[in-house]
Design a protein around this motif. Sequence first.
Motif, mmCIF file in Angstrom:
data_model
loop_
_atom_site.group_PDB
_atom_site.id
_atom_site.type_symbol
_atom_site.label_atom_id
_atom_site.label_comp_id
_atom_site.label_asym_id
_atom_site.label_seq_id
_atom_site.Cartn_x
_atom_site.Cartn_y
_atom_site.Cartn_z
ATOM 1 N N LEU A 32 -7.306 3.079 2.924
ATOM 2 C CA LEU A 32 -6.684 2.408 1.783
ATOM 3 C C LEU A 32 -7.332 1.056 1.574
ATOM 4 O O LEU A 32 -7.627 0.341 2.526
ATOM 5 C CB LEU A 32 -5.187 2.224 2.007
ATOM 6 C CG LEU A 32 -4.358 3.487 2.135
ATOM 7 C CD1 LEU A 32 -2.890 3.133 2.275
ATOM 8 C CD2 LEU A 32 -4.579 4.408 0.950
ATOM 9 N N ARG A 33 -7.536 0.740 0.314
ATOM 10 C CA ARG A 33 -8.105 -0.561 -0.051
ATOM 11 C C ARG A 33 -7.104 -1.301 -0.916
ATOM 12 O O ARG A 33 -6.589 -0.785 -1.891
ATOM 13 C CB ARG A 33 -9.421 -0.348 -0.794
ATOM 14 C CG ARG A 33 -10.179 -1.617 -1.074
ATOM 15 C CD ARG A 33 -11.617 -1.324 -1.501
ATOM 16 N NE ARG A 33 -11.795 -0.071 -2.205
ATOM 17 C CZ ARG A 33 -11.666 0.076 -3.527
ATOM 18 N NH1 ARG A 33 -11.353 -0.950 -4.280
ATOM 19 N NH2 ARG A 33 -11.846 1.261 -4.089
ATOM 20 N N PHE A 34 -6.824 -2.530 -0.539
ATOM 21 C CA PHE A 34 -5.898 -3.384 -1.277
ATOM 22 C C PHE A 34 -6.512 -3.769 -2.623
ATOM 23 O O PHE A 34 -7.675 -4.159 -2.689
ATOM 24 C CB PHE A 34 -5.621 -4.645 -0.452
ATOM 25 C CG PHE A 34 -4.854 -5.697 -1.190
ATOM 26 C CD1 PHE A 34 -3.483 -5.580 -1.354
ATOM 27 C CD2 PHE A 34 -5.507 -6.793 -1.717
ATOM 28 C CE1 PHE A 34 -2.775 -6.554 -2.036
ATOM 29 C CE2 PHE A 34 -4.804 -7.771 -2.398
ATOM 30 C CZ PHE A 34 -3.437 -7.653 -2.559
ATOM 31 N N LEU A 35 -5.739 -3.629 -3.698
ATOM 32 C CA LEU A 35 -6.207 -4.045 -5.022
ATOM 33 C C LEU A 35 -5.556 -5.342 -5.470
ATOM 34 O O LEU A 35 -6.236 -6.262 -5.879
ATOM 35 C CB LEU A 35 -5.933 -2.955 -6.067
ATOM 36 C CG LEU A 35 -6.761 -1.693 -5.975
ATOM 37 C CD1 LEU A 35 -6.401 -0.746 -7.106
ATOM 38 C CD2 LEU A 35 -8.242 -2.005 -6.001
ATOM 39 N N CYS A 36 -4.219 -5.396 -5.433
ATOM 40 C CA CYS A 36 -3.551 -6.607 -5.909
ATOM 41 C C CYS A 36 -2.109 -6.645 -5.436
ATOM 42 O O CYS A 36 -1.553 -5.634 -5.023
ATOM 43 C CB CYS A 36 -3.622 -6.706 -7.432
ATOM 44 S SG CYS A 36 -2.812 -5.363 -8.316
ATOM 45 N N ILE A 37 -1.539 -7.845 -5.512
ATOM 46 C CA ILE A 37 -0.141 -8.065 -5.135
ATOM 47 C C ILE A 37 0.476 -8.997 -6.160
ATOM 48 O O ILE A 37 -0.229 -9.788 -6.810
ATOM 49 C CB ILE A 37 -0.038 -8.657 -3.704
ATOM 50 C CG1 ILE A 37 1.407 -8.613 -3.207
ATOM 51 C CG2 ILE A 37 -0.622 -10.053 -3.636
ATOM 52 C CD1 ILE A 37 1.530 -8.874 -1.703
ATOM 53 N N ASP A 38 1.772 -8.896 -6.320
ATOM 54 C CA ASP A 38 2.499 -9.778 -7.223
ATOM 55 C C ASP A 38 2.266 -11.225 -6.785
ATOM 56 O O ASP A 38 2.560 -11.584 -5.659
ATOM 57 C CB ASP A 38 3.987 -9.438 -7.157
ATOM 58 C CG ASP A 38 4.856 -10.314 -8.036
ATOM 59 O OD1 ASP A 38 4.321 -11.189 -8.752
ATOM 60 O OD2 ASP A 38 6.078 -10.123 -8.014
ATOM 61 N N PRO A 39 1.708 -12.062 -7.669
ATOM 62 C CA PRO A 39 1.424 -13.443 -7.269
ATOM 63 C C PRO A 39 2.688 -14.250 -7.004
ATOM 64 O O PRO A 39 2.623 -15.274 -6.334
ATOM 65 C CB PRO A 39 0.656 -14.011 -8.466
ATOM 66 C CG PRO A 39 1.050 -13.154 -9.616
ATOM 67 C CD PRO A 39 1.328 -11.792 -9.046
ATOM 68 N N ASP A 40 3.819 -13.779 -7.471
ATOM 69 C CA ASP A 40 5.076 -14.500 -7.249
ATOM 70 C C ASP A 40 5.879 -13.920 -6.095
ATOM 71 O O ASP A 40 7.040 -14.249 -5.926
ATOM 72 C CB ASP A 40 5.929 -14.484 -8.525
ATOM 73 C CG ASP A 40 5.331 -15.329 -9.628
ATOM 74 O OD1 ASP A 40 4.434 -16.149 -9.345
ATOM 75 O OD2 ASP A 40 5.752 -15.171 -10.790
ATOM 76 N N THR A 41 5.269 -13.060 -5.290
ATOM 77 C CA THR A 41 5.986 -12.475 -4.168
ATOM 78 C C THR A 41 6.313 -13.555 -3.146
ATOM 79 O O THR A 41 5.581 -14.525 -3.004
ATOM 80 C CB THR A 41 5.165 -11.337 -3.527
ATOM 81 O OG1 THR A 41 6.010 -10.653 -2.604
ATOM 82 C CG2 THR A 41 3.952 -11.842 -2.803
ATOM 83 N N ASN A 42 7.400 -13.355 -2.462
ATOM 84 C CA ASN A 42 7.766 -14.329 -1.420
ATOM 85 C C ASN A 42 7.432 -13.753 -0.059
ATOM 86 O O ASN A 42 7.880 -12.680 0.302
ATOM 87 C CB ASN A 42 9.246 -14.699 -1.519
ATOM 88 C CG ASN A 42 10.153 -13.486 -1.426
ATOM 89 O OD1 ASN A 42 9.688 -12.364 -1.355
ATOM 90 N ND2 ASN A 42 11.443 -13.708 -1.432
ATOM 91 N N GLY A 43 6.608 -14.414 0.670
ATOM 92 C CA GLY A 43 6.266 -13.974 2.012
ATOM 93 C C GLY A 43 5.175 -12.922 2.088
ATOM 94 O O GLY A 43 4.985 -12.312 3.122
ATOM 95 N N GLY A 44 4.453 -12.678 1.000
ATOM 96 C CA GLY A 44 3.340 -11.742 1.040
ATOM 97 C C GLY A 44 3.744 -10.279 1.081
ATOM 98 O O GLY A 44 3.002 -9.447 1.558
ATOM 99 N N HIS A 45 4.923 -9.968 0.584
ATOM 100 C CA HIS A 45 5.373 -8.580 0.565
ATOM 101 C C HIS A 45 5.104 -7.965 -0.802
ATOM 102 O O HIS A 45 4.387 -8.505 -1.623
ATOM 103 C CB HIS A 45 6.857 -8.504 0.928
ATOM 104 C CG HIS A 45 7.138 -9.024 2.299
ATOM 105 N ND1 HIS A 45 6.749 -8.366 3.446
ATOM 106 C CD2 HIS A 45 7.739 -10.155 2.698
ATOM 107 C CE1 HIS A 45 7.119 -9.061 4.497
ATOM 108 N NE2 HIS A 45 7.722 -10.159 4.074
ATOM 109 N N CYS A 46 5.702 -6.814 -1.048
ATOM 110 C CA CYS A 46 5.471 -6.085 -2.285
ATOM 111 C C CYS A 46 6.067 -6.829 -3.479
ATOM 112 O O CYS A 46 6.800 -7.768 -3.294
ATOM 113 C CB CYS A 46 6.057 -4.688 -2.184
ATOM 114 S SG CYS A 46 7.820 -4.622 -1.931
ATOM 115 N N PRO A 47 5.764 -6.424 -4.663
ATOM 116 C CA PRO A 47 5.014 -5.236 -5.008
ATOM 117 C C PRO A 47 3.508 -5.429 -4.888
ATOM 118 O O PRO A 47 2.988 -6.529 -5.055
ATOM 119 C CB PRO A 47 5.411 -4.944 -6.455
ATOM 120 C CG PRO A 47 5.993 -6.191 -6.982
ATOM 121 C CD PRO A 47 6.416 -7.021 -5.835
ATOM 122 N N ALA A 48 2.853 -4.323 -4.578
ATOM 123 C CA ALA A 48 1.406 -4.355 -4.398
ATOM 124 C C ALA A 48 0.820 -2.996 -4.781
ATOM 125 O O ALA A 48 1.536 -2.008 -4.889
ATOM 126 C CB ALA A 48 1.055 -4.683 -2.946
#
Length: 93
Positions: free
Chosen positions: A3-19
């Motif tokens: 799996l390759r990471f594409l993007c994450i919600d820039p307003d996420t708290n603590g680096g969690h989803c959505p991604a």
Amino acid sequence: MALRFLCIDPDTNGGHCPALHVDDETGDLLVTGRREDDVTNLRQVEANSGIGDHEVLVRLPARMKAIVLAKLLEEARDADTARTAVRRTDRGD
């Protein structure tokens, strides 16, 4: 499966989803996000496409639309570039 990471919600708290991730072998997209539990929304989706017993409806915030679109377009360009490079190699260019 890689799996390759594409993007994450820039307003996420603590680096969690959505991604959003992509499976490099199949090209499938994998989404993490908040499971949608609103009965009205679930009924609407069920009426259009159904939701299998093994599926969930995932909500991504509207602010991610541009980010997801940009990443998917980047993926498509990269795939086109790779296909072009392979064709040129096959032809001996």
